[in-house]
Scaffold this active site. Structure first.
Site, PDB file in Angstrom:
ATOM      1  N   CYS A 384       0.847  -1.198   0.000  1.00 43.08           N
ATOM      2  CA  CYS A 384       0.000   0.000   0.000  1.00 43.08           C
ATOM      3  C   CYS A 384       0.880   1.246   0.000  1.00 43.08           C
ATOM      4  CB  CYS A 384      -0.935   0.004   1.210  1.00 43.08           C
ATOM      5  SG  CYS A 384      -2.027   1.437   1.286  1.00 43.08           S
ATOM      6  N   CYS A 387      -0.598   4.092   2.048  1.00 45.76           N
ATOM      7  CA  CYS A 387      -0.459   3.904   3.497  1.00 45.76           C
ATOM      8  C   CYS A 387       0.958   4.225   3.968  1.00 45.76           C
ATOM      9  CB  CYS A 387      -0.793   2.465   3.886  1.00 45.76           C
ATOM     10  SG  CYS A 387      -2.434   1.916   3.400  1.00 45.76           S
ATOM     11  N   ASP A 388       1.954   3.650   3.301  1.00 47.27           N
ATOM     12  CA  ASP A 388       3.312   3.650   3.832  1.00 47.27           C
ATOM     13  C   ASP A 388       4.282   4.551   3.074  1.00 47.27           C
ATOM     14  OD1 ASP A 388       2.339   1.747   5.572  1.00 47.27           O
ATOM     15  OD2 ASP A 388       2.929   0.071   4.291  1.00 47.27           O
TER      16      ASP A 388
END
Length: 650
Positions: A384, A387-388
């Site tokens: 992701c 996300c990261d």
């Protein structure tokens, strides 16, 4: 509490290290991170449960890069546990068990270190256990203990050194000395009130003259005023993470519709079912499906212009709630369709009975299955980018894949990373032409054609200053990747700090194994009847990526979700299901009417009024009859008198 600056976080650590002794639990998160949203309700719950024992704060990775680098945060969510300003534990991922375990461990450690061993107490202890020890020797022990404490400006023995000294004495003499509490709630309150009183009593003459102040004094005063503003904002802040609360309450009757999944398919089904008055129950973690992870603007969803995936999911959720849909933040792990009604079981232990189930659980990311991949998830290996990606600000990263997801991830990472290498095993992309062209022409993105990743390399993460050693193995972080040119067979090592895998998804349908039929040639995809969302089991319908191995688009998923809701509505109507509550109320009302006692002999105002009217009518009839009789008598008498007169005249 949301941390808004590095200075605010440092001030918070200092306060709870020197005034309260509470551990600090920091949640490094991002608004676009699905697992972050999934664990957020648990984090809030723990913060409430441990109020007065620990302090829970949230740190937005997209804004606090300095803090993320300080604690080497490489994946989200990451939780950092600090006691006395030092890191005692850290882990990445939405693991509820780990979060609870490490929270309790940090609280226990803080309580252990909340001790002071006074000179008087140790002298009394030795007089009882070892009378030969003189007071001078005891004072030396206290001084050595105090010397072990970093930045200790007093001669007191407290905290971890004091507790360790007590354990050594217990091992030797079978009992620990008496400790005093270093921090108490009363002391903390007193310190707070004292600070407030000082602030109130401070006169204007004590304030710096800004016209004559030095640059250092100006900076100090500015930071002080910023801290006051932040503190006021935190006190007045409203928790905006509570958007996905448990709104469902179990009833004695089966649900009409249960929707498994909270992405475009599930939410579209919820909107249609709610507008039909079916009050659907959506069971899903607050992730929002793959669309939740789209950090770039979604350009191919009709009617939506310049909005991200999380923004679209939020709008769909609000629309479903407005029409009466209910939500339960949980994960479905089993479905039992052997008898009616259908039983749905969740990870949290809840059993829900329902007449219909709409499966819209989406798909999970596929992985490469190469050495180093599993070991370094959370240490630089991710699926992701939204996300990261923020954790690798200014770093070199790799994206593996050639579809739309890989293109979107590369474009998201190019905003913050130093360089992005897209590794693809073919000589052309499968992605849409417009996305592929943007990637190919981007100056920060390099495409490595006909290349695969054979191994992900890593090393033990360096210790953060202040972290305490533990028995757990050190965390491994990514340092590079072994690439293979499939044309020449040559292997090379590319130094990078992160590898983002974007090679597709596998439908999340494991909870339906042995329940419904699956498609031949497409493992994990649910088989549906032609031109419908009906599965092989009556009452179970499939929509979205769980039954679509070809298109797999957000808009097609939304369309199939609407179709599933319409199919479920027709199924309920044809079989006359879902009306148990209304039928029960009608039957209960009928029984209540039958059980009412007889009213014979009881006073009834309506009957009294009725009798009164009846008496009036009878009285009027009698009066009328009497009047008629009198008139007849007069007429007869008149006739008789007329006859007599005639007789006289004759």
């Amino acid at each position: 509490r949301n941390i808004k600056s590095t200075h605010e976080f440092d001030a918070l650590l200092k306060k709870h290290s020197t005034e309260t002794g509470f551990p600090v639990v920091a949640d490094f998160y991002s608004d676009g991170c699905g697992p972050c949203r999934m664990i957020a309700p648990i984090f809030r719950q723990l913060a409430e449960q441990n109020k007065g024992k620990a302090v829970y704060v949230k740190v937005d990775m997209n804004r606090q890069h300095e803090l993320a680098q300080r604690y080497q945060v490489r994946s989200m969510p990451t939780f950092v546990f600090l006691v006395g300003g030092k890191v005692v534990n850290q882990f990445s991922g939405a693991g509820e068990g780990q979060l609870r375990q490490f929270s309790h461990s940090a609280i226990a450690q803080a309580e252990e270190e909340n001790v002071v061993l006074t000179e008087e107490s140790l002298i009394a202890y030795y007089k009882e256990k070892d009378p030969e020890k003189d007071e001078y020797s005891v004072r030396e022990i206290i001084q050595k203990c105090a010397g072990l404490i970093k930045n200790n400006k007093t001669d007191k023995c407290y905290g971890r050194p004091a507790f360790n000294l007590g354990r050594k004495l217990r091992k030797k003499y079978k009992v620990m000395p008496d400790f005093d509490k270093r921090f108490t709630p009363e002391n903390a309150d007193a310190n707070t009130e004292e600070q407030k009183e000082k602030s109130r009593s401070k006169s204007k003459s004590d304030e710096p003259n800004l016209h004559l102040a030095t640059m250092e004094q100006l900076e100090e005063e500015l930071q002080k005023r910023l801290d006051e503003i932040l503190e006021a904002e935190n006190e007045a802040a409203v928790d905006d993470d509570a958007e996905f609360q448990h709104s469902w309450t179990p009833s004695d009757f089966p649900e009409r519709v249960v929707i498994v999944g909270g992405g475009p398919a599930g939410l579209s089904a919820a909107i249609y079912a709610a507008r039909a008055g079916l009050v659907p129950l959506v069971i899903a973690p607050p992730i929002g499906g793959q669309l939740q992870g789209k950090g770039v603007d979604v350009e191919n969803f009709p009617g939506i212009h310049m909005d991200t995936g999380p923004g679209i999911v939020a709008k769909m959720r609000e629309q479903a709630v407005e029409f009466g849909a209910l939500f339960e933040a949980d994960m479905v792990v089993k479905v039992d369709a052997s008898s009616k009604p259908i039983k749905v079981f969740t990870e949290g232990g809840t059993k829900v009975e329902t007449h219909t189930v709409i499966v819209a659980s989406g798909a999970d990311s596929k992985w490469l299955g190469i050495p180093g991949e599993y070991d370094m998830r959370g240490g630089g290996v991710s699926s992701c980018a939204t996300c990261d990606g923020a954790a690798f600000f200014g770093k070199d990263v790799i994206v593996v894949g050639g579809g739309d997801t890989a293109m979107e991830d590369a474009l998201v990472l190019a905003r913050t990373s130093q360089s992005v290498s897209v590794v693809h095993r073919r000589d052309s992309f499968r992605a849409s032409s417009i996305l592929a062209q943007r990637v190919i022409t981007h100056k920060k993105i390099t495409v490595l054609w006909n290349t695969t990743v054979n191994e992900i390399l890593g090393e033990d993460a360096p210790l953060v200053e202040g972290i305490e050693t533990s028995d757990a193995p050190p965390r491994k972080i990514v340092t590079g990747a072994v690439l293979n040119d499939i044309v020449t067979g040559k292997e090379t090592i590319l130094p990078v700090q992160a590898v983002f895998v974007a090679i597709g998804h596998m439908p999340h349908t494991s909870f339906l194994e042995g329940v419904v039929d699956f498609q031949e040639g497409h493992a994990g995809y649910v088989k549906t009847k032609a031109e419908s969302t009906w599965t092989s089991v009556e009452g179970i319908f499939a929509s979205g990526d769980v039954s679509d191995p070809i298109y797999r688009q957000a808009v097609t998923s939304a369309g199939s979700g609407a179709a599933a809701a319409l199919d479920a509505e027709r199924y309920l109507s044809e079989y006359g299901l879902g009306n148990e509550a209304a039928e029960f109320e009608a039957e209960l009302l009928r029984e209540m009417m039958e059980d009412l006692p007889s009213r014979e002999g009881e006073y009834n105002a309506y009957e009294e009024e009725s009798n009164r009217g009846k008496g009036m009518k009878e009285s009027m009839a009698a009066d009328k009859e009497q009047t008629n009789d009198t008139a007849e008598e007069r007429r007869m008498e008149s006739n008789k008198a007329g006859t007599d007169e005639d007789h006289i005249e004759l």
